[in-house]
Enzyme design. Structure first.
Site, mmCIF file in Angstrom:
data_model
loop_
_atom_site.group_PDB
_atom_site.id
_atom_site.type_symbol
_atom_site.label_atom_id
_atom_site.label_comp_id
_atom_site.label_asym_id
_atom_site.label_seq_id
_atom_site.Cartn_x
_atom_site.Cartn_y
_atom_site.Cartn_z
ATOM 1 N N ASP A 82 0.820 -1.202 0.000
ATOM 2 C CA ASP A 82 0.000 0.000 0.000
ATOM 3 C C ASP A 82 0.863 1.264 0.000
ATOM 4 O OD1 ASP A 82 -2.662 1.360 0.512
ATOM 5 O OD2 ASP A 82 -1.571 1.987 2.310
ATOM 6 N N GLU A 132 1.545 0.053 -4.808
ATOM 7 C CA GLU A 132 0.695 1.199 -5.119
ATOM 8 C C GLU A 132 1.571 2.436 -4.946
ATOM 9 O OE1 GLU A 132 -3.366 3.451 -3.566
ATOM 10 O OE2 GLU A 132 -2.039 2.429 -2.152
#
Length: 597
Positions: free
Chosen positions: A261, A298
């Site tokens: 993330d 990400e």
């Protein structure tokens, strides 16, 4: 030694428990274990580490650490928190009777990813519920599932990005042993498993890291407060903590890939970036096991350094999500242009996304008020993951509306075609394949009333940038969570059944067609006619090519010339609920055609 070459916490092997703890400020450290709260003092080693071995701690033994006679605390490297984030840790023997010895995850180019949230995906809201629906996913044609974060979080309702025990798998989902069983079941059905992990911050409730050591630094600020310490004093042990976490998922749980993330929030100005060191360690593990494990990130920086190889002075990540493809696609489809969507002009930007991966690769970004991004000229198609929806782009809307609520059926099919015909790795969000109408909203279950209220206020403030009217659903309400669950009874009904058949056929075409399955950016070319809102995508070379024509307008459009080749797929076909297949040199509104040229 500055770090240990093993997993921190309690490891059970051959009837003994080895205990490693990093607590550099402590003058005394002990483990309190068992139902009688027996105490075992740890030996102090160099660089803030403490160690002990014992045969008294077994699989299932509860324990806590005691530093300098203070209140007992759960283990920051706990594998299981049966009583939640504030309870005792529990020792776990990770030995598992695996049946996947012949399994090998395919190259990323063969991944067709399905993102899901454990609590709202299947019956029971746990790993067994996912396993119960694996046949559906196999029949759909996806080749990998991506599970949103499962690190232990407060309560039983959470997206997972508030986790505070990166090694512990959520107790209400089935714990780490339940995850091992699910991964084994996935491999038996030829499904790879991607696990979403959060290395850029830790949640607020149940976060005891500050009591142990310098896990955070005030050198940098992130949206969540002080950054995790990857380059300040004491960072060696922190880096080791997260590297060992990655290796555990791959080695002990047999996860095939991680999705990390928001790595742009990993602050590291050291000589070797944390991600580069992580890649080196994963490569070493790959050599040892003979298995390939992928690292997916990400990252919103449009910086190819993250996915460039170590040899090319990059960080070596295997692939990244590209939100810009999504943004350009949504605006092309007629979505609103508020917030970060304001940077995108629709079909011209989508064309650029097909050609260049990044839409912003050095030009001025009005939303950011600066020149932004770098060129990804030498990066291959399998290094980019694209989608028309994901948990962020649905759940971070104020009301959590899916595409099924925002767009008509023809537009939903068009967006699916834009993703699945791309020269990139496609990803679906759970329920997309049958146009699930239930919203996917933001939900939490904090036990701290002040924190719960802060989350409510934060959600409201977040949408001010989008000029959204109304009130966001209460993230603490059980109804918000329950109303976000998939409705599996819809898959065989009406337009939902039609959409499911459509997705199955489109995915099957991508998997079997030799040009569509090859993610070669060098023989991909996109052009567009902005006046007609037509996008022309060519996959292949002069010898053999597939043409994809997408009509984003609300009108039937005249093509430059009649289709000269075999039609492979027409989203307007009546069997997909459309107005009828396109004929001659016209294309139906809100549709796409794939044909051999």
């Amino acid at each position: 030694m500055r770090t240990i070459d093993t997993r921190p916490g309690v490891t059970i092997a051959n009837g003994n428990a080895s205990i490693w703890l990093w607590a550099p400020k402590a003058k005394q450290a002990a483990v309190q274990f068992g139902h009688d709260n027996e105490i075992l003092f740890l030996d102090e080693l160099e660089y803030g580490y403490w160690y002990a071995e014992t045969d008294k701690i077994k699989d299932g033994t509860p324990y806590r650490f005691v530093l300098d006679d203070e209140e007992p605390l759960p283990d920051p490297a706990s594998l299981y928190q049966p009583d939640g984030v504030h309870g005792a840790s529990q020792a776990v023997d990770l030995t598992y009777d695996w049946t996947d010895s012949q399994w090998a995850t395919p190259p990323l180019a063969e991944y067709i990813i399905y993102e899901l949230h454990t609590g709202t995906f299947g019956p029971g809201g746990n790993f067994e519920g996912i396993e119960a629906k694996l046949d559906h996913l196999v029949e759909l044609g996806v080749t990998a599932i991506e599970i949103m974060p499962v690190a232990q979080f407060p309560g039983e309702r959470n997206w997972g990005y508030d986790g505070v025990f990166p090694y512990a798998v959520q107790n209400s989902y089935g714990g780490i042993k339940g995850l091992q069983k699910l991964v084994d079941a996935c491999h038996a059905k030829d499904l790879s498993v991607i696990l979403d992990v959060v290395y850029n911050h830790l949640g607020p409730e149940g976060n005891y890291f500050g009591s142990y050591g310098a896990y955070f630094t005030d050198k940098y600020q992130t949206p969540w407060g002080n950054a995790i310490n990857f380059d300040d004093a004491g960072c060696d042990a922190v880096r080791h903590y997260f590297i060992q976490n990655t290796l555990m998922w791959f080695r002990d749980v047999h996860v095939d890939a991680l999705r990390m993330d928001a790595v742009h929030a990993i602050k590291d100005l050291g000589t070797k970036h944390f991600l580069a060191e992580l890649k080196e360690k994963v490569d070493e593990l790959n050599e040892q096991t003979g298995r390939k494990h992928h690292l997916i990130v990400e990252c919103d920086l449009n910086d190819p350094r993250f996915i460039n190889s170590l040899a090319d002075h990059g960080f070596g990540m295997d692939a990244q999500w590209i939100d810009e493809f999504h943004h350009a696609l949504r605006v092309s489809a007629g979505g609103d242009r508020t917030g970060y969507y304001s940077d995108f002009n629709g079909i011209a930007d989508l064309t650029k996304a097909y050609n260049d991966a990044y839409v912003y690769d050095g030009q001025y970004s009005p939303h950011r008020d600066k020149h932004f991004g770098g060129k990804a000229t030498n990066n291959t198609g399998d290094q980019f993951i694209v989608f028309s929806q994901n948990h962020d782009q649905v759940g971070n809307r104020m009301l959590g509306e899916r595409s099924s609520e925002l767009f008509d059926l023809e537009t939903q099919k068009l967006m699916a075609g834009a993703v699945l015909a791309s020269p990139y790795v496609p990803m679906l969000f759970m329920g997309e394949e049958y146009a699930e109408p239930n919203r996917f909203m933001y939900f939490v279950s904090h036990t701290d009333p002040e924190l719960a209220e802060a989350v409510r206020k934060g959600r409201k403030a977040e949408f001010e940038a989008f000029h959204a009217d109304g009130e966001a659903p209460d993230p603490m309400a059980v109804e918000t969570f329950n109303d976000s669950k998939l409705q599996w009874d819809l898959t065989g009904k009406g337009d939902h059944a039609v959409m499911l058949s459509f997705y199955k056929a489109l995915i099957a075409l991508r998997k079997k067609h030799p040009i569509l399955q090859k993610l070669d950016r060098k023989v991909t070319k996109a052009t567009c006619n902005e006046e007609q809102q037509l996008l022309f995508l060519q996959r292949g070379d002069d010898k053999a090519a597939v043409q994809v024509i997408m009509n984003f307008s609300d009108q039937m459009q005249q093509l430059p010339a009649p289709l000269a080749g075999e039609t492979l797929f027409d989203s307007a076909d009546q069997k997909w609920g459309g107005p009828g297949a396109s004929k001659g040199s016209t294309i139906q509104p809100r549709s796409f055609i794939i044909y051999n040229s």
